[in-house]
Motif scaffolding. Structure first.
Motif, mmCIF file in Angstrom:
data_model
loop_
_atom_site.group_PDB
_atom_site.id
_atom_site.type_symbol
_atom_site.label_atom_id
_atom_site.label_comp_id
_atom_site.label_asym_id
_atom_site.label_seq_id
_atom_site.Cartn_x
_atom_site.Cartn_y
_atom_site.Cartn_z
ATOM 1 N N ASN A 34 17.827 -66.826 -40.882
ATOM 2 C CA ASN A 34 18.227 -65.643 -40.117
ATOM 3 C C ASN A 34 17.348 -64.442 -40.455
ATOM 4 O O ASN A 34 16.942 -63.684 -39.575
ATOM 5 C CB ASN A 34 19.687 -65.302 -40.396
ATOM 6 C CG ASN A 34 20.656 -66.292 -39.767
ATOM 7 O OD1 ASN A 34 20.326 -66.944 -38.778
ATOM 8 N ND2 ASN A 34 21.848 -66.407 -40.341
ATOM 9 N N GLU A 35 17.031 -64.277 -41.719
ATOM 10 C CA GLU A 35 16.175 -63.170 -42.151
ATOM 11 C C GLU A 35 14.777 -63.294 -41.552
ATOM 12 O O GLU A 35 14.189 -62.302 -41.097
ATOM 13 C CB GLU A 35 16.096 -63.138 -43.680
ATOM 14 C CG GLU A 35 15.274 -61.985 -44.229
ATOM 15 C CD GLU A 35 15.220 -61.997 -45.750
ATOM 16 O OE1 GLU A 35 15.483 -63.039 -46.364
ATOM 17 O OE2 GLU A 35 14.900 -60.935 -46.320
ATOM 18 N N GLU A 36 14.247 -64.517 -41.537
ATOM 19 C CA GLU A 36 12.916 -64.732 -40.962
ATOM 20 C C GLU A 36 12.918 -64.499 -39.458
ATOM 21 O O GLU A 36 11.971 -63.914 -38.908
ATOM 22 C CB GLU A 36 12.441 -66.150 -41.302
ATOM 23 C CG GLU A 36 12.110 -66.311 -42.782
ATOM 24 C CD GLU A 36 11.967 -67.759 -43.212
ATOM 25 O OE1 GLU A 36 11.471 -67.993 -44.335
ATOM 26 O OE2 GLU A 36 12.348 -68.678 -42.448
ATOM 27 N N ASN A 37 13.980 -64.919 -38.774
ATOM 28 C CA ASN A 37 14.075 -64.670 -37.337
ATOM 29 C C ASN A 37 14.222 -63.178 -37.032
ATOM 30 O O ASN A 37 13.706 -62.699 -36.021
ATOM 31 C CB ASN A 37 15.235 -65.468 -36.740
ATOM 32 C CG ASN A 37 14.871 -66.923 -36.508
ATOM 33 O OD1 ASN A 37 13.880 -67.228 -35.857
ATOM 34 N ND2 ASN A 37 15.668 -67.832 -37.052
ATOM 35 N N ASP A 38 14.893 -62.435 -37.915
ATOM 36 C CA ASP A 38 14.959 -60.978 -37.767
ATOM 37 C C ASP A 38 13.561 -60.368 -37.872
ATOM 38 O O ASP A 38 13.199 -59.462 -37.100
ATOM 39 C CB ASP A 38 15.855 -60.367 -38.847
ATOM 40 C CG ASP A 38 17.333 -60.641 -38.619
ATOM 41 O OD1 ASP A 38 17.720 -60.981 -37.483
ATOM 42 O OD2 ASP A 38 18.108 -60.511 -39.593
ATOM 43 N N TYR A 39 12.786 -60.864 -38.828
ATOM 44 C CA TYR A 39 11.422 -60.374 -39.029
ATOM 45 C C TYR A 39 10.566 -60.656 -37.791
ATOM 46 O O TYR A 39 9.792 -59.801 -37.341
ATOM 47 C CB TYR A 39 10.815 -61.034 -40.265
ATOM 48 C CG TYR A 39 9.406 -60.613 -40.576
ATOM 49 C CD1 TYR A 39 9.148 -59.477 -41.328
ATOM 50 C CD2 TYR A 39 8.319 -61.363 -40.120
ATOM 51 C CE1 TYR A 39 7.846 -59.085 -41.620
ATOM 52 C CE2 TYR A 39 7.016 -60.976 -40.398
ATOM 53 C CZ TYR A 39 6.786 -59.842 -41.151
ATOM 54 O OH TYR A 39 5.490 -59.466 -41.422
ATOM 55 N N ILE A 40 10.698 -61.852 -37.234
ATOM 56 C CA ILE A 40 9.927 -62.233 -36.051
ATOM 57 C C ILE A 40 10.288 -61.342 -34.864
ATOM 58 O O ILE A 40 9.415 -60.899 -34.107
ATOM 59 C CB ILE A 40 10.141 -63.723 -35.728
ATOM 60 C CG1 ILE A 40 9.475 -64.586 -36.814
ATOM 61 C CG2 ILE A 40 9.584 -64.083 -34.351
ATOM 62 C CD1 ILE A 40 9.893 -66.040 -36.798
ATOM 63 N N GLN A 41 11.573 -61.031 -34.704
ATOM 64 C CA GLN A 41 11.985 -60.119 -33.640
ATOM 65 C C GLN A 41 11.320 -58.750 -33.797
ATOM 66 O O GLN A 41 10.828 -58.168 -32.820
ATOM 67 C CB GLN A 41 13.506 -59.948 -33.635
ATOM 68 C CG GLN A 41 13.999 -58.993 -32.552
ATOM 69 C CD GLN A 41 15.456 -58.613 -32.735
ATOM 70 O OE1 GLN A 41 15.982 -58.655 -33.845
ATOM 71 N NE2 GLN A 41 16.108 -58.236 -31.650
ATOM 72 N N LYS A 42 11.262 -58.248 -35.026
ATOM 73 C CA LYS A 42 10.619 -56.959 -35.277
ATOM 74 C C LYS A 42 9.136 -57.010 -34.931
ATOM 75 O O LYS A 42 8.580 -56.043 -34.390
ATOM 76 C CB LYS A 42 10.809 -56.558 -36.744
ATOM 77 C CG LYS A 42 12.243 -56.169 -37.083
ATOM 78 C CD LYS A 42 12.400 -55.866 -38.573
ATOM 79 C CE LYS A 42 13.846 -55.542 -38.920
ATOM 80 N NZ LYS A 42 14.036 -55.316 -40.378
ATOM 81 N N GLN A 43 8.481 -58.137 -35.230
ATOM 82 C CA GLN A 43 7.062 -58.263 -34.915
ATOM 83 C C GLN A 43 6.836 -58.368 -33.408
ATOM 84 O O GLN A 43 5.834 -57.852 -32.887
ATOM 85 C CB GLN A 43 6.459 -59.478 -35.632
ATOM 86 C CG GLN A 43 6.415 -59.339 -37.138
ATOM 87 C CD GLN A 43 5.667 -58.104 -37.599
ATOM 88 O OE1 GLN A 43 4.587 -57.791 -37.094
ATOM 89 N NE2 GLN A 43 6.248 -57.381 -38.552
ATOM 90 N N HIS A 44 7.756 -59.029 -32.685
ATOM 91 C CA HIS A 44 7.654 -59.062 -31.223
ATOM 92 C C HIS A 44 7.737 -57.650 -30.653
ATOM 93 O O HIS A 44 6.975 -57.274 -29.753
ATOM 94 C CB HIS A 44 8.773 -59.929 -30.639
ATOM 95 C CG HIS A 44 8.529 -61.395 -30.756
ATOM 96 N ND1 HIS A 44 9.557 -62.311 -30.818
ATOM 97 C CD2 HIS A 44 7.380 -62.125 -30.799
ATOM 98 C CE1 HIS A 44 9.059 -63.536 -30.900
ATOM 99 N NE2 HIS A 44 7.738 -63.442 -30.906
ATOM 100 N N LYS A 45 8.640 -56.838 -31.174
ATOM 101 C CA LYS A 45 8.759 -55.451 -30.724
ATOM 102 C C LYS A 45 7.515 -54.649 -31.108
ATOM 103 O O LYS A 45 7.014 -53.834 -30.314
ATOM 104 C CB LYS A 45 10.015 -54.807 -31.324
ATOM 105 C CG LYS A 45 11.312 -55.350 -30.747
ATOM 106 C CD LYS A 45 12.516 -54.573 -31.266
ATOM 107 C CE LYS A 45 13.792 -55.033 -30.574
ATOM 108 N NZ LYS A 45 14.966 -54.217 -30.941
ATOM 109 N N ARG A 46 7.031 -54.905 -32.309
ATOM 110 C CA ARG A 46 5.813 -54.220 -32.763
ATOM 111 C C ARG A 46 4.637 -54.564 -31.861
ATOM 112 O O ARG A 46 3.830 -53.700 -31.501
ATOM 113 C CB ARG A 46 5.524 -54.633 -34.205
ATOM 114 C CG ARG A 46 4.247 -54.049 -34.789
ATOM 115 C CD ARG A 46 3.971 -54.652 -36.152
ATOM 116 N NE ARG A 46 2.704 -54.196 -36.703
ATOM 117 C CZ ARG A 46 1.937 -54.929 -37.504
ATOM 118 N NH1 ARG A 46 2.328 -56.158 -37.862
ATOM 119 N NH2 ARG A 46 0.803 -54.455 -37.962
ATOM 120 N N LEU A 47 4.539 -55.831 -31.454
ATOM 121 C CA LEU A 47 3.431 -56.267 -30.612
ATOM 122 C C LEU A 47 3.413 -55.504 -29.289
ATOM 123 O O LEU A 47 2.370 -54.976 -28.877
ATOM 124 C CB LEU A 47 3.546 -57.779 -30.354
ATOM 125 C CG LEU A 47 2.372 -58.467 -29.650
ATOM 126 C CD1 LEU A 47 2.307 -59.931 -30.062
ATOM 127 C CD2 LEU A 47 2.489 -58.381 -28.142
#
Length: 201
Positions: A34-47
């Motif tokens: 769950n923590e890693e998927n949260d991080y990936i979501q943040k990177q998608h927004k950052r992108l």
């Protein structure tokens, strides 16, 4: 082998908005916490934020090292991003171990994975997951399963594209990719669109 992403300009180019960025959902990628998927979501927004603020809503890629959870950003053109234009990203793709990298990039026209995307996915053993962030905030995900063989699946793609060409389709590569994402298990991949799993593994 490193290839660049190139999106065919068939669909309307969409300018990124703050609303689209806010709409990007957290999606559960198989095998990630769950923590890693949260991080990936943040990177998608950052992108999408980088694309909007620094590249006029054109293509941007982010390579995520899923061993150390570090990132590298590559700024592209309107419908193309060349990984090899960034020396560190180029090194990561060539030297990292199998299944150590998540590659995310945006598609300004919100189209699905292209043949060039799939070939890059197949040619680089270091890539484990590839995602598309549409400029409208939509998400698509391809992930390799344990039986995935890059060269075999690339050949399967080529054979499928040739079959469509022989049937008279001029967009045979696109047709092949549409088939692949509708039948991911046949190609030893997992596919998700909009947070819904389309596989049974």
């Amino acid at each position: 082998m490193i290839r660049d992403f190139e999106q065919k300009q068939r669909n309307r180019f969409i300018q990124i908005t703050d609303i689209a960025i806010s709409k990007i959902r957290r999606t559960k990628i198989f095998g990630f916490t769950n923590e890693e998927n949260d991080y990936i979501q943040k990177q998608h927004k950052r992108l999408l934020s980088i694309s909007k603020d620094m590249n006029n809503s054109g293509e941007v890629a982010i390579l995520v090292d899923i061993i150390h959870w570090e990132t590298e950003v590559i700024i592209g053109e309107a419908n193309r991003v060349d990984i090899s234009s960034n020396a560190k990203a180029h090194m990561m793709m060539l030297s990292y171990p199998k299944n150590a990298i998540l590659v995310m990039h945006n598609h300004p026209s919100t189209s699905t994975f292209s043949g060039a995307d799939f070939k890059m996915f197949c040619d680089n053993a270091s890539i484990f997951v590839m995602t598309i962030v549409g400029n409208d905030g939509s998400i698509q995900i391809m992930e390799k399963n344990t039986a995935f063989n890059g060269q075999a699946e690339k050949m399967n793609y080529h054979n499928l594209a040739l079959q469509y060409k022989n049937e008279g389709y001029t967009n045979n590569g696109t047709m092949a990719m549409k088939y692949i994402i509708k039948h991911p298990a046949e190609f030893n991949i997992l596919y998700k669109h909009g947070g819904k799993r389309n596989d049974r593994e």
